[in-house]
Write a protein that holds these residues in place. Structure first.
Motif, PDB file in Angstrom:
ATOM      1  N   ALA A 265       0.869  -1.207  -0.168  1.00 43.24           N
ATOM      2  CA  ALA A 265       0.001   0.129  -0.004  1.00 43.24           C
ATOM      3  C   ALA A 265       0.674   1.336  -0.054  1.00 43.24           C
ATOM      4  CB  ALA A 265      -0.990  -0.082   1.331  1.00 43.24           C
ATOM      5  N   LYS A 266       0.392   2.368  -0.756  1.00 42.44           N
ATOM      6  CA  LYS A 266       0.883   3.430  -0.643  1.00 42.44           C
ATOM      7  C   LYS A 266      -0.274   4.364   0.323  1.00 42.44           C
ATOM      8  CE  LYS A 266       4.109   3.349  -3.457  1.00 42.44           C
ATOM      9  NZ  LYS A 266       5.545   3.316  -2.860  1.00 42.44           N
ATOM     10  N   VAL A 267       0.273   5.179   1.342  1.00 39.57           N
ATOM     11  CA  VAL A 267      -0.298   5.403   2.510  1.00 39.57           C
ATOM     12  C   VAL A 267      -0.378   7.061   2.617  1.00 39.57           C
ATOM     13  CG1 VAL A 267      -0.686   5.626   5.128  1.00 39.57           C
ATOM     14  CG2 VAL A 267       0.173   3.520   3.831  1.00 39.57           C
ATOM     15  N   PHE A 268      -1.507   7.557   2.066  1.00 41.81           N
ATOM     16  CA  PHE A 268      -1.638   9.189   2.491  1.00 41.81           C
ATOM     17  C   PHE A 268      -2.310   9.609   3.809  1.00 41.81           C
ATOM     18  CE2 PHE A 268      -3.043   8.304  -2.159  1.00 41.81           C
ATOM     19  CZ  PHE A 268      -1.673   8.466  -2.557  1.00 41.81           C
ATOM     20  N   PHE A 269      -1.677  10.269   4.712  1.00 39.63           N
ATOM     21  CA  PHE A 269      -2.030  10.413   5.962  1.00 39.63           C
ATOM     22  C   PHE A 269      -2.717  12.064   5.881  1.00 39.63           C
ATOM     23  CE2 PHE A 269      -1.531  12.887  10.007  1.00 39.63           C
ATOM     24  CZ  PHE A 269      -1.718  11.892  10.920  1.00 39.63           C
TER      25      PHE A 269
END
Length: 464
Positions: A265-269
């Protein structure tokens, strides 16, 4: 030398995080001194929320004194009210101007009286705020003249402290504790609870020693709050000691599994700003649509952090609860050590940090994370007093913006392009993030708590 007694004020969750939730932090270090009795002055609401957790802090030389929450210098007559108004607006920074005109919160509508009062606040500053004698000498004397109530006098009588440590000095109850210490000639060490506390209002009393997190805060203490350079000691951000503590790090595999995210996964916070920015749900909606239609990688996932302690946040974002692309972090990260550590690992494992004029930008730069600042109002066109762009007026955040370390996006398209660019090249703008680290973080060496304690001990035993 005998036993020394130190008052230690715990007035907010920020103080909890900065000084108690840090493993081997300020409190952990101080309580190991056998010749120091620590009296922790804690408000009842904070104690009630964390009662079981505070029991873990018990030690033979640690005493808890629970005081009524919400106490602050009460204005009981028109003269006191005028005086508080007078000293509060002896500074008039861009932050003060924003609060005095549009207001910091977007959910509160300003009235015509706001505009009249703005002119009065400006005039107060122009006439009196640039006269150092008034700020240094006259205001403290008048404070003691107008406010004779001594809510903490009995505590001082009971313990007879040798030193008081006030880690939230710009706010009550630390102000009232400082007033009592000054009446009795007791030594005081102050520190701000956050990096934006010295550019809003003038604080009528000054501690003997001030511990500053960074150079901008040091400059503000001198320019706005009339501290002398020799009174100020640079220490750094105490909470960052935990950020740099590798023993608390989780693996990325463990982190993603815990969030039910795919292993690649690519995680956007995304950090919601609650009442300060009304259109966070729009930003989340945009990102979800971009993932679903393939404009962002299909393995992208979003961590939505609700603004801590604000119940209306759940209502605003309720449609995103249980969404397969989103993990909603509704935990108050400043209440327990485990929650704090979880928040730190979230920053570490996020690929892009998206926020709105938030301290999160400075926290995430510790890990050299790509930073995006939202500077538009989602799907809406807001009036100036509600538009997120008004927050450009925050004095403290100008120190961040001027480095160029974060992309200031003005539209949906700019947000999408910025996310794509950072996914393609996470090292983009790294040189600017290093400048932000150097300008704002002082020293990232994991030794801030130690420096704070060293200053406290040095002043405690310094010969008068």
């Amino acid at each position: 030398m005998g036993m020394k007694t130190v008052f230690f004020s715990i007035a907010s969750k920020l103080v909890m995080r900065n000084l108690f939730l840090v493993p081997e932090g300020v409190f952990d270090i101080l309580k190991k001194y056998p010749d120091i009795k620590l009296v922790l002055i804690l408000n009842d609401k904070l104690y009630k929320i964390n009662e079981n957790y505070f029991k873990n802090f018990s030690s033979p030389n640690v005493i808890f004194e629970i005081v009524k929450s919400g106490y602050k210098t009460e204005t009981k007559n028109i003269i006191q009210s005028i005086f508080v108004f007078f000293y509060s607006y002896l500074i008039f920074t861009p932050t003060t101007q924003l609060i005095a005109s549009k207001g910091a919160r977007a959910d509160i509508t300003t009235t015509k009286w706001h505009h009249y009062l703005y002119l009065l606040k400006w005039l107060n500053y122009m006439l009196f705020g640039q006269i150092r004698f008034i700020k240094e000498r006259l205001v403290p004397k008048l404070y003691f003249y107008f406010f004779k109530e001594r809510p903490y006098g009995e505590l001082f009588d009971k313990y007879k402290p040798d030193l008081i440590f006030l880690p939230n000095i710009a706010h009550s109850p630390d102000l009232e504790l400082l007033a009592e210490a000054k009446r009795r000639g007791i030594r005081s060490v102050g520190m701000c609870g956050s990096w934006d506390h010295f550019n809003k209002y003038f604080v009528p009393l000054r501690s003997d020693i001030l511990l500053a997190w960074n150079e901008p805060l040091k400059r503000e203490a001198v320019e706005h709050e009339c501290y002398k350079l020799e009174q100020i000691k640079l220490v750094g951000f105490p909470q960052f000691d935990t950020y740099l503590n590798k023993s608390i790090y989780t693996t990325r595999e463990e982190f993603l599994k815990n969030k039910n995210f795919p292993p690649d996964a690519k995680v956007f916070f995304f950090a919601s700003e609650g009442a300060y920015s009304l259109d966070g749900p729009d930003i989340i909606d945009m990102m979800v649509k971009w993932i679903e239609n393939g404009e962002l990688p299909v393995n992208s996932r979003i961590i939505l952090r609700l603004y801590p302690g604000v119940k209306s946040e759940e209502e605003a974002y309720k449609k995103f609860f249980n969404h397969p692309l989103i993990f909603v972090d509704s935990v108050d990260n400043w209440t327990t050590r485990n929650n704090f550590i979880s928040f730190i690992n979230t920053l570490r494992h996020s690929d892009v940090i998206i926020s709105t004029y938030s301290t999160i930008s400075v926290e995430a730069v510790v890990f050299n994370k790509p930073l995006i600042n939202i500077n538009f109002d989602g799907y809406h066109v807001r009036l100036p007093h509600k538009a997120v762009r008004r927050l450009e007026g925050f004095s403290h955040f100008r120190h961040v913006l001027t480095t160029g370390a974060l992309i200031n996006v003005e539209s949906q398209n700019e947000l999408l392009v910025a996310i794509k660019n950072y996914l393609n090249n996470p090292l983009l703008d790294e040189d600017k993030r290093i400048i932000l680290q150097n300008n704002m973080c002082y020293k990232l060496d994991g030794k801030t708590s130690k420096r704070i304690v060293e200053n406290l001990i040095s002043y405690l035993y310094e010969q008068k």
